[in-house]
Structure formats: C-alpha cells, structure tokens
Design an enzyme around this catalytic site. Structure first.
Site, PDB file in Angstrom:
ATOM      1  N   GLN A  29      -4.512  -5.174   6.988  1.00 30.82           N
ATOM      2  CA  GLN A  29      -5.537  -6.085   6.453  1.00 30.82           C
ATOM      3  C   GLN A  29      -5.542  -7.441   7.146  1.00 30.82           C
ATOM      4  O   GLN A  29      -6.307  -8.328   6.761  1.00 30.82           O
ATOM      5  CB  GLN A  29      -5.339  -6.280   4.937  1.00 30.82           C
ATOM      6  CG  GLN A  29      -5.491  -5.003   4.136  1.00 30.82           C
ATOM      7  CD  GLN A  29      -6.918  -4.459   4.136  1.00 30.82           C
ATOM      8  OE1 GLN A  29      -7.874  -5.171   4.438  1.00 30.82           O
ATOM      9  NE2 GLN A  29      -7.067  -3.191   3.803  1.00 30.82           N
ATOM     10  N   CYS A  49      -4.804   2.509  -3.663  1.00 27.17           N
ATOM     11  CA  CYS A  49      -3.543   3.008  -3.068  1.00 27.17           C
ATOM     12  C   CYS A  49      -2.399   2.013  -3.280  1.00 27.17           C
ATOM     13  O   CYS A  49      -1.523   1.861  -2.402  1.00 27.17           O
ATOM     14  CB  CYS A  49      -3.699   3.337  -1.584  1.00 27.17           C
ATOM     15  SG  CYS A  49      -4.961   4.568  -1.255  1.00 27.17           S
ATOM     16  N   HIS A  79       0.872  -1.175   0.000  1.00 24.99           N
ATOM     17  CA  HIS A  79       0.000   0.000   0.000  1.00 24.99           C
ATOM     18  C   HIS A  79       0.915   1.233   0.000  1.00 24.99           C
ATOM     19  O   HIS A  79       2.031   1.183   0.535  1.00 24.99           O
ATOM     20  CB  HIS A  79      -0.835  -0.053   1.283  1.00 24.99           C
ATOM     21  CG  HIS A  79      -1.891   0.995   1.410  1.00 24.99           C
ATOM     22  ND1 HIS A  79      -1.613   2.278   1.819  1.00 24.99           N
ATOM     23  CD2 HIS A  79      -3.226   0.946   1.206  1.00 24.99           C
ATOM     24  CE1 HIS A  79      -2.738   2.973   1.864  1.00 24.99           C
ATOM     25  NE2 HIS A  79      -3.730   2.189   1.493  1.00 24.99           N
ATOM     26  N   ASP A  83       3.185  -4.321   8.059  1.00 28.00           N
ATOM     27  CA  ASP A  83       1.942  -3.577   7.884  1.00 28.00           C
ATOM     28  C   ASP A  83       0.807  -4.586   8.041  1.00 28.00           C
ATOM     29  O   ASP A  83       0.543  -5.394   7.154  1.00 28.00           O
ATOM     30  CB  ASP A  83       1.943  -2.941   6.484  1.00 28.00           C
ATOM     31  CG  ASP A  83       0.584  -2.332   6.117  1.00 28.00           C
ATOM     32  OD1 ASP A  83      -0.390  -2.526   6.860  1.00 28.00           O
ATOM     33  OD2 ASP A  83       0.521  -1.672   5.057  1.00 28.00           O
ATOM     34  N   LYS A 109     -10.404  -1.037  10.552  1.00 23.60           N
ATOM     35  CA  LYS A 109     -10.546  -2.192   9.650  1.00 23.60           C
ATOM     36  C   LYS A 109     -10.876  -3.460  10.452  1.00 23.60           C
ATOM     37  O   LYS A 109     -11.006  -4.537   9.888  1.00 23.60           O
ATOM     38  CB  LYS A 109      -9.272  -2.395   8.844  1.00 23.60           C
ATOM     39  CG  LYS A 109      -9.020  -1.251   7.845  1.00 23.60           C
ATOM     40  CD  LYS A 109      -7.808  -1.547   7.000  1.00 23.60           C
ATOM     41  CE  LYS A 109      -7.235  -0.327   6.321  1.00 23.60           C
ATOM     42  NZ  LYS A 109      -8.060   0.214   5.261  1.00 23.60           N
TER      43      LYS A 109
HETATM   44  N1  C6P Z   1      -6.339   0.501   2.890  1.00 20.53           N
HETATM   45  C1  C6P Z   1      -8.146   0.146   1.318  1.00 20.53           C
HETATM   46  O1  C6P Z   1      -9.239   0.433   0.812  1.00 20.53           O
HETATM   47  P1  C6P Z   1      -5.065   3.721   7.278  1.00 20.53           P
HETATM   48  O2  C6P Z   1      -5.665   4.553   6.194  1.00 20.53           O
HETATM   49  O3  C6P Z   1      -3.896   4.406   7.924  1.00 20.53           O
HETATM   50  O4  C6P Z   1      -6.042   3.174   8.258  1.00 20.53           O
HETATM   51  O5  C6P Z   1      -4.500   2.392   6.536  1.00 20.53           O
HETATM   52  C2  C6P Z   1      -3.588   2.508   5.480  1.00 20.53           C
HETATM   53  C3  C6P Z   1      -3.324   1.149   4.911  1.00 20.53           C
HETATM   54  C4  C6P Z   1      -2.059   0.588   5.052  1.00 20.53           C
HETATM   55  N2  C6P Z   1      -1.780  -0.646   4.618  1.00 20.53           N
HETATM   56  C5  C6P Z   1      -2.714  -1.402   4.023  1.00 20.53           C
HETATM   57  C6  C6P Z   1      -2.362  -2.790   3.581  1.00 20.53           C
HETATM   58  C7  C6P Z   1      -4.010  -0.892   3.830  1.00 20.53           C
HETATM   59  O6  C6P Z   1      -4.935  -1.657   3.245  1.00 20.53           O
HETATM   60  C8  C6P Z   1      -4.320   0.424   4.256  1.00 20.53           C
HETATM   61  C9  C6P Z   1      -5.657   1.020   3.987  1.00 20.53           C
HETATM   62  C10 C6P Z   1      -7.667   0.921   2.523  1.00 20.53           C
HETATM   63  O7  C6P Z   1      -7.465  -0.769   0.879  1.00 20.53           O
HETATM   64  C11 C6P Z   1      -7.804   2.395   2.315  1.00 20.53           C
HETATM   65  S1  C6P Z   1      -6.687   3.011   1.083  1.00 20.53           S
END
Ligand code: C6P
Length: 418
Positions: A208, A376, A130, A205, A231
C-alpha cells in the site's frame, strides 16, 4: 550541466483523461472508483505497453539467441533497472520479479525460515497486517518450531511502540509500511533501526506504500521489501521483492525449475546467480514491461504533489463523513494515506446501524466502487470489535467532486437502510 526534467503541473482532469476506464458507466451512472487499495486503475500507456509487447516482441526471455528473444530480454531487464532506480536499490540483481506482494512474502518466509529459524525462535509481526503478511509466517513458524509475536495496535490504529515484543530469540520482523485497512503510515524506518541493533532481519510489506510514498529501500534500511504492480497503476500478476544482496546470496531458493539453476544432474543442482536464483520458470514478461511503464508514468509526476492531492481528498472526505450521524472511522492515525474505513453505528434517532455489505451494494447501484468486509485483516477487525467496514481508498486521479458524489450517495443509502 544537466538540468532536471520539468514535471508537468498536477491537473486532475488531464490525469483522468489518461485512464480509459474512468469514462465507463456503472448502472447508468459515471463510475466513481474508490477501491484503489484493492487495485488501482491503469493509464493508457500501461495498457498499450502490454499489448505492444505481445504484438511486436513476444518471445521467452534469457533463452534464445533469436532477435525477438533478445528484444524481450532487453525490455525485461530495462524494466528491472527502472524498478531499481525507483526504490533506490543499490543493484539491479536485488530486484526479484514475483507475481505480487503475496508471492514475495511467501518467498521471504519460506526461504528465511529455512535459513534462520529453529525451535524456540521468534518472528515479530504487527496486529494490523494483511493476511499475506501473517499466514506465510505462521506456516514458517509451524515448520521450524518458532513462535509468532505481535505488536499491539492502539485505539487510533497505530503500532504501540511501547510494546514491541523483541527478545533475544527474535530473528525476523515482518511489518507493513502502510495499512490497507486503516491507511496508517507506519514508522518503519524507526522500528527497522531498532531491529537492526539486535541483529533481526527485517521484511517490509510495501503493497500500500508504493503508489503513495517515495520508497527508498536504502534509506529505510530494510533487508527485504515486497510490493505489487497492480496497486501502483501497473498490471496484475506482477510484483517485486527487493532484497539486500548479501542476504539474498545466503537465502536458499524458494521454487525450483527452469532458469533458476546453474547446473543440474540427476543427483543435485547448483543455483543461478541473483536475481535468477529466485525466478524459476517463465516470468510474466508483459507484466514486467507494464510495471516498468507504470513506474515511468508515476515518475512523470511528482509523488509528493500526488500525495498532497490525495491528502486533500482524505481531509475533505473525513470531515464530510464525520458529519453523518452514527458514522465512526476506524483508523485515526496522524499519518495516513487516502484510505478511510468506517462503520455505521446505531443512530440516536433510529436506534439501528447499517451493515457494510448493504451499504456497498447501494453505493454500487449509484456507480460508486468501494470495498466492504474484513479487507483480509481479520485480526484487526477483532481488535476493533467489528466484523467488517466500508472502505474508500483514493488514487491520484480522484477528484473532490467524486468525494461529494460519494458522500451524497452514502447519505441516501443510509436513509434507505435505517
Ligand atoms: N490488499 C486490499 O483490498 P496481492 O494480492 O499479492 O497483490 O497483495 C496482497 C496484499 C499484501 N499486503 C497488503 C498491505 C495489501 O493491502 C495486500 C492486498 C488488497 O486491501 C486486496 S486483499
């Protein structure tokens, strides 16, 4: 002898009844929410916990001797312990509250960059990251004269483990546990073990993974692990960065301000003990309490049973989607969570494809929420030669009937657009 608490049997209808939003209509149709990888919906218990905090114990934490401040502090620290236990960290002070995964990785990259990186060093990420696990490392590399190296991705959407670019100059490995776009569950434990043998610091990270897998940071052996509350059935604006305490002790603070100091003079400052060294300013107290409730809620069920249900949804949806003329799934790894990204190529009959944005719009008109675009993960889109995909992502409250509704709506939309 203490007996283990019996978890309630998994029943989708009983589960769904706990999510008020699932009763909403969208364009006059019952909501089918398949955008859980972007943010999951929240059970009533989490929503109530946040408003109860504001209604009954709202005060700043770790600052006052008055009753409300003490209660708010106790509730926050109880949530820290809930998180610690959930991911099997050794100490509560290894749990740092952040605003989300993005903030956690930015903290890691800025602080580790300062601690470890110098000119000529290398940081390894993978080609499915991401943007939140790419850009902070690019910034750190630029600042310290280091180079970013990338693990290539195979056609099925997995790491090519034969081409991991570790070298004598690698200082940091930063990788996702689960891909948000492909759903791939990555063999993080295996790669972390390989990295550790070479003295490489490891950052995961977990955005997910946290809602779908049993995350055990000591078993994974990682140094740092970041995730977001929203999430995993929790509130937005709250996240966690786990860090192994010996490493956190050595890492410099990321942000300066109130609560992260021990002493301040006009010349220099010294830092508070962990975890407060990394928690400058007033935290998202309501969010922390809500996150604790969300984790407790997940723990009421068996994550492995939830995962089996989501896997059944994944299998059923995959089979039904693949029967659609011209539909191609991007990400066919053996180990996946309930995420399916797909594109609609030109069909043999019509000779034309369908744009993901049009598809998302027509699905929305039928009450179905999916995500469209690059998710992203632009480098991953480039790897697969597409500008974007349509992505459906499941949570434990989704049902087989919803999958069938989505497939029927999709067929209708494709027919209209071709
Ligand atoms: N992915 C998606 O629709 P935040 O925004 O900080 O809570 O998470 C960022 C982020 C980082 N790593 C991974 C693997 C992610 O999936 C995400 C967030 C969302 O896939 C919003 S772009």
């Amino acid at each position: 002898m203490k007996t283990a608490a019996v978890k309630p049997a998994f029943n989708v209808d009983e589960l769904r009844a706990q999510f008020p939003i699932l009763k909403e209509l969208v364009h006059g149709k019952p909501l089918v929410y398949f955008d859980n990888a972007a943010t999951s919906q929240k059970p009533r218990r989490v929503i109530k916990a946040e408003s109860a905090y504001y209604a009954t114990i709202n005060a700043n934490v770790h600052r006052g001797v008055h009753t409300l401040s003490t209660k708010a502090t106790e509730a926050q620290e109880a949530a820290r312990e809930i998180v610690r236990k959930h991911i099997n960290a050794k100490h509560a002070h290894e749990i740092i509250f952040t605003s989300g995964t993005t903030a956690g990785i930015n903290l890691a990259a800025a602080s580790l960059g300062q601690l470890l990186l110098k000119k000529g060093d290398e940081v390894v990420i993978s080609g499915m990251e991401h943007h939140s696990n790419i850009v902070p490392w690019q910034l750190a590399c630029e600042r310290h004269g280091a180079t970013l190296k990338v693990i290539p991705i195979t056609d099925s959407g997995e790491w090519d483990l034969k081409q991991v670019p570790f070298s004598g100059k690698t200082r940091i490995l930063a990788i996702s546990h689960v891909s948000n776009t492909l759903g791939t569950i990555n063999p993080v434990k295996k790669l972390i073990a390989q990295a550790k043998k070479q003295g490489i610091v490891t950052v995961v990270d977990g955005a997910q993974a946290i809602a779908h897998l049993n995350v055990n940071v000591q078993d994974l052996g990682c140094d740092l692990y970041a995730f977001s509350g929203h999430k995993a059935y929790g509130p937005t604006g709250i996240g966690v960065l786990y860090g192994r305490d010996e490493l956190l002790e050595r890492m410099p603070p990321w942000q300066g301000g109130g609560e992260m100091i021990d002493t301040v003079t006009l010349i220099q400052s010294t830092w508070a003990k962990l975890p407060f060294k990394f928690e400058a300013g007033t935290p998202n107290i309501a969010g922390i309490i809500g996150l604790g409730k969300a984790i407790r809620w997940m723990e009421d069920y068996d994550k492995a049973v939830m995962a089996r249900h989501e896997h059944a949804l994944l299998q059923h949806a995959t089979k039904e989607l693949l029967a659609i003329d011209g539909l191609r799934i991007i990400g066919t790894a053996k180990e996946k969570v309930g995420v399916i990204s797909f594109v609609i190529d030109p069909s043999s009959a019509s000779g034309s494809g369908v744009h993901h944005y049009d598809l998302g719009t027509l699905l929305d008109q039928q009450g179905i929420a999916v995500r469209t675009g690059h998710h992203c993960t632009q480098p991953l889109m480039d790897r697969f030669g597409v500008s974007g995909t349509t992505r459906v992502s499941f949570a434990c409250f989704n049902s087989m009937e919803e999958v069938d509704t989505m497939v029927a709506a999709l067929k209708k939309a494709i027919k209209m657009l071709r």
